[in-house]
Design an enzyme around this catalytic site. Structure first.
Site, short mmCIF file in Angstrom:
data_model
loop_
_atom_site.label_atom_id
_atom_site.label_comp_id
_atom_site.label_asym_id
_atom_site.label_seq_id
_atom_site.Cartn_x
_atom_site.Cartn_y
_atom_site.Cartn_z
N TYR A 60 4.06 52.39 52.95
CA TYR A 60 4.90 53.01 52.09
C TYR A 60 6.20 52.67 53.67
O TYR A 60 7.26 52.57 53.10
CB TYR A 60 4.84 54.49 52.65
CG TYR A 60 5.86 55.91 52.74
CD1 TYR A 60 6.61 55.93 51.01
CD2 TYR A 60 7.10 55.88 53.98
CE1 TYR A 60 7.38 56.84 52.04
CE2 TYR A 60 7.83 56.60 54.24
CZ TYR A 60 8.48 57.42 53.01
OH TYR A 60 8.77 57.70 53.45
N GLU A 115 11.80 55.90 60.42
CA GLU A 115 10.88 55.47 59.43
C GLU A 115 8.94 56.49 59.69
O GLU A 115 8.87 57.28 59.03
CB GLU A 115 10.27 54.72 58.46
CG GLU A 115 11.64 55.00 57.67
CD GLU A 115 11.93 55.64 56.33
OE1 GLU A 115 10.44 56.11 56.33
OE2 GLU A 115 13.12 56.33 56.07
N THR A 162 7.05 64.09 60.09
CA THR A 162 7.42 65.23 60.68
C THR A 162 8.69 65.79 59.96
O THR A 162 9.46 64.96 59.19
CB THR A 162 7.72 64.76 62.35
OG1 THR A 162 6.46 64.33 62.61
CG2 THR A 162 8.84 65.52 63.01
N ARG A 214 21.11 57.63 58.97
CA ARG A 214 22.16 56.83 57.69
C ARG A 214 23.58 56.29 58.48
O ARG A 214 24.04 54.93 57.75
CB ARG A 214 22.33 57.44 57.02
CG ARG A 214 20.62 58.11 56.40
CD ARG A 214 20.56 59.13 54.90
NE ARG A 214 19.18 58.90 54.30
CZ ARG A 214 19.01 60.39 53.95
NH1 ARG A 214 20.22 61.52 53.66
NH2 ARG A 214 17.77 60.37 53.23
N ASP A 237 4.91 57.83 48.36
CA ASP A 237 4.51 59.49 49.47
C ASP A 237 3.79 59.97 48.45
O ASP A 237 4.62 60.30 46.94
CB ASP A 237 5.47 59.13 50.65
CG ASP A 237 6.44 60.48 50.29
OD1 ASP A 237 6.73 59.81 49.27
OD2 ASP A 237 7.11 60.39 51.60
#
Ligand code: SF4
Length: 351
Positions: A123, A40, A46, A28, A141
């Site tokens: 997604y 992503e 995970t 980020r 998702d």
């Protein structure tokens, strides 16, 4: 059932909230399209905490698309070792090759072009499109479906593909563009992960959009989402052989396609086969066989229940690659499914 629709106020409600709660995560800090893409893909299946060290290591070694295309497959698998779902790493490299060939080495700022790259589904294309390029492309998702069905108190079965399409369409109708798209995507994700949680009671008292949430108003958020029960996983029972010879252990490469494709493994066989017969083929003495560790590994559709068998061979059978415990741990990408057997290698390395 009625079509789903969402109140537009959800967008500022979640985006403003996200600005105040966003965590300091490495991807980020610098949301470059490449970094968003890698993060992503790693975040699929995970947990965030597990991904952070992998992401940092990956970005330090392969900081751009062209570095990824130049990375050899064994090294790539080693960088991915422990994250699981190794086809993700292989698809990353395939997609990188396409990006260099067709898009001049730059990720395309277009949903359909992103969607056409290996390993990028609806997604991930939505997430990269909105977070990295500010496109109004929802990323739907399980977390987002849960949040949306609760806000709208919508009781369609979320395991049906049409339900996902309807949720995506309802989001498209209210999606912002530019920075707003990035904030809204991340706000929805964060709410689903930290507040409108999957197991147990959602933390509605902390929710920034509870005043817009129909399920909360009705007092029944946990009635959503509606999901038909999953099929039970198939159980495969296996013998796993720890074959040693003069300080080295036998490993072999798995087939090029299918589960854990092209990764390394300890020789193994289905439990229906008789270990003494298998061992004889490899030149081992069945009387010298001793029980090794036992382990279970759970994949999405299958469980492996493994029983280890240890044997010292007098010759290194040519069907296998023979490697020391240190080499197995440091050089060969042996998947986490074999964790209990890798622990044996750890013990021997430190002895
Ligand atoms: S009010 Fe509760 S159920 Fe509704 S979106 Fe917020 S956390 Fe989820």
């Amino acid at each position: 059932m009625q079509n789903i629709s969402l109140p537009r106020e959800v967008v500022p409600g979640l985006s403003d909230w996200y600005r105040t709660v966003s965590r300091d995560l490495p991807w980020r800090r610098d949301p470059s399209p490449y970094g968003v893409w890698i993060s992503e893909i790693m975040l699929q299946q995970t947990r965030i905490e597990a991904v952070i060290p992998y992401y940092n290591r990956f970005m330090a070694e392969l900081p751009g698309v062209e570095d990824l295309t130049a990375c050899n497959d064994d090294r790539l698998m080693k960088l991915w070792q422990g994250l699981g779902y190794y086809s993700r790493a292989r698809n990353l490299k395939k997609a990188a090759v396409t990006i260099v060939k067709d898009y001049g080495g730059v990720l395309p700022a277009d949903y359909d072009a992103l969607r056409g790259l290996s390993g990028i589904g609806d997604y991930t294309a939505g997430a990269i499109g909105s977070i990295a390029f500010g496109l109004p492309t929802p990323a739907v998702d399980g977390n987002v479906m849960r949040v949306v069905t609760r806000i709208a108190a919508w009781g369609e079965d979320i395991t049906k593909p049409q339900t996902k399409r309807d949720i995506t369409q309802a989001l498209r109708e209210i999606y912002p563009t530019g920075d707003g798209a990035s904030l809204f995507t991340q706000g929805l994700m964060e709410l689903g992960e930290a507040v409108c949680i999957p197991n147990g009671t959602p933390k509605c008292a902390e929710c920034p959009i509870s005043h817009l949430c129909l399920a909360y108003g009705q007092g029944n958020p946990t009635d959503y989402p509606v999901k038909s029960p999953k099929k039970a996983r198939r159980v495969e029972e296996k013998w796993v052989f720890l074959l040693s010879c003069r300080g080295k252990y036998a490993i072999r490469k798995r087939p090029e396609s299918g589960l854990l494709a092209a990764l390394w493994e300890f020789p193994n066989a289905p439990k229906e086969e008789i270990p003494a017969e298998i061992l004889t083929k490899w030149g081992g003495d069945p009387n010298a066989m001793a029980k090794g560790p036992e382990g279970v590994h759970i994949f999405t559709h299958v469980e492996w229940h493994m029983t280890g068998l240890r044997v010292e061979l007098s010759e290194q059978h040519p069907d296998f690659t023979w490697a020391t415990p240190a080499e197995i741990l440091d050089i060969y990408a042996v998947p986490t499914a074999f964790k209990v057997f890798l622990k044996e290698m750890e013990k021997e390395r430190t002895e």
